[in-house]
Design a protein around this motif. Structure first.
Motif, PDB file in Angstrom:
ATOM      1  N   SER A  63       0.901  -1.178   0.140  1.00  0.00           N
ATOM      2  CA  SER A  63      -0.086   0.060   0.130  1.00  0.00           C
ATOM      3  C   SER A  63       0.897   1.342   0.123  1.00  0.00           C
ATOM      4  N   HIS A  98      -8.318   1.086  -4.232  1.00  0.00           N
ATOM      5  CA  HIS A  98      -9.304   0.755  -3.201  1.00  0.00           C
ATOM      6  C   HIS A  98     -10.078   2.309  -3.030  1.00  0.00           C
ATOM      7  N   PRO A 100     -11.184   1.965   8.152  1.00  0.00           N
ATOM      8  CA  PRO A 100     -10.522   2.647   7.133  1.00  0.00           C
ATOM      9  C   PRO A 100     -10.047   4.077   7.399  1.00  0.00           C
ATOM     10  N   GLY A 158      -1.074   2.124   9.632  1.00  0.00           N
ATOM     11  CA  GLY A 158      -0.426   1.816  10.707  1.00  0.00           C
ATOM     12  C   GLY A 158      -1.258   1.499  12.004  1.00  0.00           C
ATOM     13  N   GLN A 159      -2.618   1.176  11.796  1.00  0.00           N
ATOM     14  CA  GLN A 159      -3.428   0.450  12.864  1.00  0.00           C
ATOM     15  C   GLN A 159      -3.123  -1.033  13.196  1.00  0.00           C
ATOM     16  N   ASP A 167      -7.186  -6.038   4.210  1.00  0.00           N
ATOM     17  CA  ASP A 167      -6.185  -4.822   4.096  1.00  0.00           C
ATOM     18  C   ASP A 167      -6.355  -4.087   5.628  1.00  0.00           C
ATOM     19  N   GLY A 168      -4.960  -3.854   6.259  1.00  0.00           N
ATOM     20  CA  GLY A 168      -4.888  -3.133   7.710  1.00  0.00           C
ATOM     21  C   GLY A 168      -4.378  -4.138   8.722  1.00  0.00           C
ATOM     22  N   GLY A 169      -3.240  -3.376   9.123  1.00  0.00           N
ATOM     23  CA  GLY A 169      -2.891  -4.227  10.274  1.00  0.00           C
ATOM     24  C   GLY A 169      -1.937  -5.442  10.045  1.00  0.00           C
ATOM     25  N   VAL A 195      -2.428  -6.950   1.859  1.00  0.00           N
ATOM     26  CA  VAL A 195      -2.050  -5.607   1.606  1.00  0.00           C
ATOM     27  C   VAL A 195      -0.962  -5.430   2.862  1.00  0.00           C
ATOM     28  N   GLY A 196       0.160  -4.622   2.568  1.00  0.00           N
ATOM     29  CA  GLY A 196       0.963  -4.352   3.502  1.00  0.00           C
ATOM     30  C   GLY A 196       1.455  -2.757   3.355  1.00  0.00           C
ATOM     31  N   SER A 220       2.399  -0.357   6.531  1.00  0.00           N
ATOM     32  CA  SER A 220       3.738  -0.395   7.559  1.00  0.00           C
ATOM     33  C   SER A 220       4.565  -1.536   7.677  1.00  0.00           C
TER      34      SER A 220
HETATM   35  C1  DX5 Z   1      -6.157   2.086   5.176  1.00  0.00           C
HETATM   36  C2  DX5 Z   1      -5.758   1.697   4.041  1.00  0.00           C
HETATM   37  C3  DX5 Z   1      -4.908   0.749   4.015  1.00  0.00           C
HETATM   38  C4  DX5 Z   1      -3.462   1.130   4.645  1.00  0.00           C
HETATM   39  C5  DX5 Z   1      -2.882   0.011   5.389  1.00  0.00           C
HETATM   40  O1  DX5 Z   1      -7.434   2.740   5.045  1.00  0.00           O
HETATM   41  O2  DX5 Z   1      -6.849   1.141   3.255  1.00  0.00           O
HETATM   42  O3  DX5 Z   1      -4.509   0.176   2.625  1.00  0.00           O
HETATM   43  O4  DX5 Z   1      -2.329   1.728   3.718  1.00  0.00           O
HETATM   44  O5  DX5 Z   1      -1.898   0.192   6.155  1.00  0.00           O
HETATM   45  P1  DX5 Z   1      -1.316  -0.628   7.123  1.00  0.00           P
HETATM   46  O6  DX5 Z   1      -0.809  -1.870   6.255  1.00  0.00           O
HETATM   47  O7  DX5 Z   1      -0.264   0.084   7.693  1.00  0.00           O
HETATM   48  O8  DX5 Z   1      -2.447  -0.950   8.250  1.00  0.00           O
END
Ligand code: DX5
Ligand code: ZN
Length: 221
Positions: free
Chosen positions: A7, A65, A140, A144-145, A174-176, A194-195, A197
């Motif tokens: 991401s 997205h 969303p 970084g959550q 997606d996320g975390g 999805v990555g 952070s």
């Molecule tokens: C958050 C986004 C993600 C975000 C994920 O709303 O949709 O794609 O970049 O980031 P990490 O992997 O850090 O949670």
């Protein structure tokens, strides 16, 4: 097939082209591009101009997205600027079938997305007509959550439902997602990872990607 989708919300925009060259060199198949309207989520990110520029320099799959209200209004624009997969939110429209039809009409892959507060069952009626389901592992809006563990139950339910109906489906999360929880995520049935952070940590992209790919390899047949 398991696919890693960096991401670029976490990118250093001044070095995005170099980052994309690293993704290509490491055979990362997707680039996940977050689009935010400041309303559906309280943040802004990429738009059509950025996607068009990215399309001009790479053949990687652009996984877009859309975190925007009324996605149907914007689908054409995002299809025309070079997206390959368009993910819209179930919560952002009352016409999910129309959104899916539009995306397909433009020859792109359709993905329906659910927030942590939406039940897995909400997407069951659409599994036959989408290419991918995106399960948000966090609320969303921001990178970084921490992953909300309960969201993995939804991945399990959607995978089980798709399997029992013989539906070939990509399930994206997606996320975390971190190396520490990736095994559980893959075991739940997600295959597009999805990555943000996790890939940009300390800006050690190659090392971070390698770490995730090594875990992914354990699950590839
Ligand atoms: C958050 C986004 C993600 C975000 C994920 O709303 O949709 O794609 O970049 O980031 P990490 O992997 O850090 O949670
Ligand atoms: Zn995203």
């Amino acid at each position: 097939m398991i696919k890693l989708a960096p991401s670029i919300l976490a990118s250093n925009m001044m070095h995005l082209e170099n980052e994309i060259r690293i993704f290509e060199k490491m055979n990362v198949p997707y680039i996940h591009i977050d689009v935010m309207d400041g309303l559906f989520v309280p943040n802004f990110s990429f738009g059509t101009a950025a996607i068009k520029n990215i399309r001009q320099i790479t053949d990687l799959v652009l996984d877009v997205h859309l975190m925007v209200y009324d996605p149907i209004k914007n689908i054409k624009m995002f299809c025309q600027c070079g997206a390959d997969i368009i993910a819209f939110h179930f919560e952002a429209t009352n016409k999910p079938l129309k959104a899916i039809d539009y995306i397909k009409k433009y020859g792109k892959k359709a993905c329906i997305t659910i927030n942590p507060s939406t039940m897995a069952e909400a997407v069951f009626p659409y599994l036959d007509c989408v290419d991918q389901v995106l399960v948000m592992g966090v609320v969303p809006g921001f990178g970084g959550q921490g992953l909300i563990p309960e969201t993995l139950n939804k991945v399990r339910k959607i995978r089980a439902y798709a399997d029992s109906h013989g539906t070939d489906l990509d399930i994206e999360i997606d996320g975390g997602i971190l190396p520490e929880n990736l095994r559980t995520v893959l075991e739940a049935g997600a295959n597009v990872i999805v990555g943000g952070s996790s890939i940009y940590k300390n800006y050690a992209l190659e090392e971070n990607i390698q770490k995730l790919c090594n875990i992914i390899k354990e699950y590839e047949t």
